[in-house]
Motif scaffolding. Structure first.
Motif, PDB file in Angstrom:
ATOM      1  N   ALA A  15      33.405   8.527   6.020  1.00 31.34           N
ATOM      2  CA  ALA A  15      32.789   7.794   6.806  1.00 31.34           C
ATOM      3  C   ALA A  15      31.806   8.129   7.512  1.00 31.34           C
ATOM      4  CB  ALA A  15      33.524   7.363   7.493  1.00 31.34           C
ATOM      5  N   PRO A  16      30.251   7.549   7.614  1.00 30.77           N
ATOM      6  CA  PRO A  16      29.144   8.180   8.144  1.00 30.77           C
ATOM      7  C   PRO A  16      29.157   8.307   9.737  1.00 30.77           C
ATOM      8  CG  PRO A  16      28.652   6.114   6.828  1.00 30.77           C
ATOM      9  CD  PRO A  16      29.625   6.780   7.109  1.00 30.77           C
ATOM     10  N   THR A  18      27.989   7.105  13.254  1.00 31.86           N
ATOM     11  CA  THR A  18      27.426   5.567  13.342  1.00 31.86           C
ATOM     12  C   THR A  18      26.044   5.901  14.300  1.00 31.86           C
ATOM     13  OG1 THR A  18      29.877   5.596  15.059  1.00 31.86           O
ATOM     14  CG2 THR A  18      27.829   4.108  15.124  1.00 31.86           C
ATOM     15  N   ARG A  20      23.782   6.147  11.775  1.00 33.28           N
ATOM     16  CA  ARG A  20      23.015   6.925  10.644  1.00 33.28           C
ATOM     17  C   ARG A  20      23.077   6.436   9.498  1.00 33.28           C
ATOM     18  NH1 ARG A  20      22.652  11.962  13.482  1.00 33.28           N
ATOM     19  NH2 ARG A  20      20.875  12.449  12.188  1.00 33.28           N
ATOM     20  N   ASN A  21      21.760   7.093   9.004  1.00 33.00           N
ATOM     21  CA  ASN A  21      22.102   6.687   7.663  1.00 33.00           C
ATOM     22  C   ASN A  21      22.863   7.666   6.057  1.00 33.00           C
ATOM     23  OD1 ASN A  21      19.940   5.388   8.101  1.00 33.00           O
ATOM     24  ND2 ASN A  21      18.026   6.599   8.005  1.00 33.00           N
ATOM     25  N   SER A  22      22.625   6.722   5.101  1.00 26.33           N
ATOM     26  CA  SER A  22      24.161   7.247   4.169  1.00 26.33           C
ATOM     27  C   SER A  22      23.411   6.644   2.771  1.00 26.33           C
ATOM     28  CB  SER A  22      25.414   7.034   4.684  1.00 26.33           C
ATOM     29  OG  SER A  22      26.131   7.748   3.980  1.00 26.33           O
ATOM     30  N   SER A  35      31.753   1.248   4.562  1.00 26.86           N
ATOM     31  CA  SER A  35      31.257   3.280   4.194  1.00 26.86           C
ATOM     32  C   SER A  35      32.775   3.656   5.005  1.00 26.86           C
ATOM     33  CB  SER A  35      30.265   3.749   4.270  1.00 26.86           C
ATOM     34  OG  SER A  35      29.703   2.836   6.685  1.00 26.86           O
ATOM     35  N   THR A  37      32.730   3.075   8.387  1.00 28.70           N
ATOM     36  CA  THR A  37      31.803   3.004   9.789  1.00 28.70           C
ATOM     37  C   THR A  37      31.189   1.337   9.874  1.00 28.70           C
ATOM     38  OG1 THR A  37      31.022   5.218   9.657  1.00 28.70           O
ATOM     39  CG2 THR A  37      30.447   4.351  11.385  1.00 28.70           C
ATOM     40  N   ASP A  40      26.829   1.361  10.565  1.00 28.65           N
ATOM     41  CA  ASP A  40      26.414   2.332   9.113  1.00 28.65           C
ATOM     42  C   ASP A  40      25.019   1.596   8.703  1.00 28.65           C
ATOM     43  OD1 ASP A  40      26.782   0.277   7.436  1.00 28.65           O
ATOM     44  OD2 ASP A  40      28.615   1.568   6.637  1.00 28.65           O
ATOM     45  N   SER A  41      24.337   3.004   8.005  1.00 31.23           N
ATOM     46  CA  SER A  41      22.888   2.134   7.531  1.00 31.23           C
ATOM     47  C   SER A  41      23.247   2.556   5.867  1.00 31.23           C
ATOM     48  CB  SER A  41      21.415   3.479   8.129  1.00 31.23           C
ATOM     49  OG  SER A  41      21.859   1.779   8.952  1.00 31.23           O
ATOM     50  N   VAL A  42      23.617   2.302   5.046  1.00 30.46           N
ATOM     51  CA  VAL A  42      23.996   2.621   3.506  1.00 30.46           C
ATOM     52  C   VAL A  42      22.565   2.325   2.533  1.00 30.46           C
ATOM     53  CG1 VAL A  42      25.802   2.685   1.700  1.00 30.46           C
ATOM     54  CG2 VAL A  42      26.498   2.216   4.346  1.00 30.46           C
TER      55      VAL A  42
END
Length: 296
Positions: A15-16, A18, A20-22, A35, A37, A40-42
């Motif tokens: 899990a990325p 909080t 943050r980009n992933s 993801s 979280t 997130d920004s997946v």
């Protein structure tokens, strides 16, 4: 950088952070919270982009690195026979199966009654995904073999009080859910039906179902219904109580029947598209009970 696990499921511990980009090379589904979280920004990308970005520490076009790509050639023939092992010879003595702390037996589920009243515990909009019904991610996946524990995560993205409300209703008749179109889209995870079933879910009434989730509901003995008139969706509110009568005969004799909204003048015509086999499974309380009955 994060890379997902197999079959579209997020890998354990991936899990990325909080906010943050992933970058992910899979899965092909980007539902909210997928993801693991919420904030997130997946971004879905190619393996080359993921590798280049991991090397530079920022999202990077691999064509800008002036690195030669390795050329992978698939073999003309795949040899897999040596990967298989023959089963052990039969033994007279039985083997005791030792279970870890997060593994429990699947609960026994009773068949649906013929007459019952059910409160609407949640009224939801269109396109509710199985991720919203039961989240994935590293918080949840360790409990896939512990239905009692994994049920605590059910619908937390829709209503974080669902578990407590469902547990209060479970031993006094259970509950039902109301939804819009394409209910149960996304991942095919059976736990999205199994966990709410453990919490006393008996009926799901929606405008229409996503196909795989519909089958999972049937498999665990949950009666899936749709509105004959989709405008009737607006006649029912969360916490209304619906009265179901002569259900066993109704679902066997016709694809439609009426239910009354208790305390109102509304009578709603509902529909099912169950096959005779589906009906038999529902009346047995799910496919596990159905198989046991067939074997007895």
């Amino acid at each position: 950088m994060h890379q997902a696990g197999c079959n579209g499921c997020i890998g354990m511990g991936q899990a990325p952070a909080t906010g943050r980009n992933s970058l992910r090379t899979t899965p092909p589904r980007n539902f909210p919270g997928r993801s693991g979280t919420k904030e997130d920004s997946v971004f879905l990308c190619s393996p080359e982009t993921a590798a280049a970005s991991a090397l530079t520490g920022k999202i990077t076009d691999p064509r800008t690195l002036n690195i030669k790509y390795p050329k992978i050639q698939e073999p003309k023939k795949f040899e897999t026979e040596h990967m298989f092992e023959a089963p052990s010879p039969p033994k007279e003595d039985s083997i005791t199966l030792e279970k870890g702390p997060n593994i429990t037996s699947i609960p026994d589920f009773k068949p649906i009654e013929d007459n019952f009243n059910l409160p609407v515990l949640l009224k939801m909009s269109d396109n509710i995904s199985t991720d919203e019904i039961l989240a994935g991610g590293s918080r949840v996946l360790p409990f896939r073999s512990n239905i009692q524990r994994i049920s605590t995560f059910a619908f937390e993205m829709v209503d974080d009080n669902y578990y407590e409300k469902a547990m209060k209703k479970r031993d006094s008749g259970g509950h039902m859910l109301l939804g819009g179109s394409n209910y149960g889209q996304g991942s095919s995870r059976e736990h999205a039906a199994l966990a709410p079933r453990y919490l006393g879910l008996k009926v799901v009434l929606v405008k229409d179902f996503a196909r795989i989730h519909l089958q999972n509901l049937i498999n665990f003995g949950i009666l899936p219904l749709t509105f004959e008139d989709k405008n009737d969706f607006h006649k029912i509110s969360q916490d209304n109580i619906l009265e179901f009568r002569n259900i066993h005969q109704s679902i066997q004799n016709s694809n439609t029947f009426d239910v009354k909204v208790k305390g109102t003048d509304h009578t709603i015509t509902v529909r099912h598209d169950l096959t005779p086999r589906h009906i038999d499974i529902i009346l047995q309380g799910g496919i596990i009970n159905w198989i046991k009955q067939k074997q007895s």
